[in-house]
Design an enzyme around this catalytic site. Structure first.
Site, mmCIF file in Angstrom:
data_model
loop_
_atom_site.group_PDB
_atom_site.id
_atom_site.type_symbol
_atom_site.label_atom_id
_atom_site.label_comp_id
_atom_site.label_asym_id
_atom_site.label_seq_id
_atom_site.Cartn_x
_atom_site.Cartn_y
_atom_site.Cartn_z
ATOM 1 C CG ASP A 159 -1.960 0.945 1.430
ATOM 2 O OD1 ASP A 159 -1.895 2.123 0.638
ATOM 3 O OD2 ASP A 159 -3.083 0.681 1.542
ATOM 4 C CB ILE A 198 -1.061 3.886 8.372
ATOM 5 C CG1 ILE A 198 -0.004 2.810 8.640
ATOM 6 C CG2 ILE A 198 -2.047 3.707 9.514
ATOM 7 C CD1 ILE A 198 0.554 2.995 10.142
ATOM 8 C CG HIS A 199 -4.907 4.480 3.845
ATOM 9 N ND1 HIS A 199 -6.143 3.950 3.447
ATOM 10 C CD2 HIS A 199 -3.921 3.651 3.116
ATOM 11 C CE1 HIS A 199 -5.974 2.763 2.670
ATOM 12 N NE2 HIS A 199 -4.784 2.324 2.585
ATOM 13 N N GLY A 200 -7.263 5.424 6.240
ATOM 14 C CA GLY A 200 -8.517 5.459 6.592
ATOM 15 C C GLY A 200 -8.881 4.015 6.723
#
Length: 260
Positions: free
Chosen positions: A165, A169-171
């Site tokens: 990714d 770190i995202h929603g």
């Protein structure tokens, strides 16, 4: 023995999706394209398909990825599959997630064409998403199914899940994946972020409370994982470059599959 891939379609679709795959994963060995043009007869297409198959090594297994079940590319490829049971498989509904997963599965030693076909069929379906009900795209049932497929060697080292990714770190990762997987630690593997205090601070803020965070260089992550320092934990490993995951595999970390 290796698994060769033939992308077959009506028109230039197969060429276009191969180019997309090359942009994401880099140019891959033993991947060929066979196109059905409007002026082609089924017999002409089959002859061209047989010539493509003949270009692979005799001991190779062949995976046909075609655009449409029941179309001419499928029908002609399926005739070859029936003649070479166990050495050839066919999957229709070709899309980018399916292709990328097929490329990834080939890096696993001794992975058979039948096993790869089974895995990428599910990945292709999961890759079809809509803005409708987007908040439930990742659900607990789906993740639990994937978790059951997790390789035993990975789990012995504490690796719960490996994800590629570029946003790290995202929603979606913070609110859905980590909670539903039950992860206790996030491991970011990135040689550059280790030396970037601003990026590190941003990632630390993004991790939900109660979940530990490790930000490591590839070499350090490999060493610590193989020493068993995370045994008993549930570590979600995240990298933004596919080469990072390949480097972990090459260094001995038993990553059997990863999510895109």
């Amino acid at each position: 023995m290796e698994v060769g891939i033939i992308l077959a379609s009506h028109g230039d679709f197969a060429s276009g999706i191969k180019q997309t795959g090359d942009m994401i994963m880099g140019t891959q060995d033993k991947v060929e394209v066979c196109l059905l043009h409007p002026e082609d007869s089924p017999k002409q297409f089959k002859s061209r398909l047989e010539a493509v198959v003949a270009a692979f090594d005799k001991e190779d297994e062949i995976l046909f990825l075609v655009d449409l079940w029941g179309g001419t590319p499928f029908n002609q490829a399926n005739q070859l599959v029936q003649q070479h049971a166990g050495k050839m498989e066919i999957v229709s509904g070709l899309n980018v997630p399916m292709l990328i997963q097929a490329y990834s599965e080939r890096f696993i030693p001794n992975n058979s064409v039948t096993k790869i076909a089974t895995i990428i069929s599910a990945e292709g379906k999961d890759g079809i998403r809509s803005s409708v009900n987007q908040n439930v795209l990742v659900n607990k049932e789906k993740i639990t199914g994937g978790e059951l497929m997790m390789d035993k060697k990975m789990s012995q080292l504490g690796i719960l899940h490996v994800r590629l990714d570029e946003r790290l770190i995202h929603g979606q990762v913070a609110t859905l994946w980590l909670g539903n997987l039950g992860a206790t630690r996030v491991m970011i593997v990135d040689d550059d972020i280790v030396n970037d205090p601003i990026a590190k601070a941003s990632l630390q803020t993004a991790v939900p409370g109660g979940i530990k965070l490790s930000i490591l260089k590839t070499e350090t992550a490999s060493l610590r994982l193989q020493l068993g320092l995370y045994q008993g934990q549930k570590v979600m490993v995240i990298a933004k470059e596919v080469q990072t995951i390949f480097d972990l595999i090459d260094s001995g970390v038993p990553i059997e599959r990863f999510n895109l």
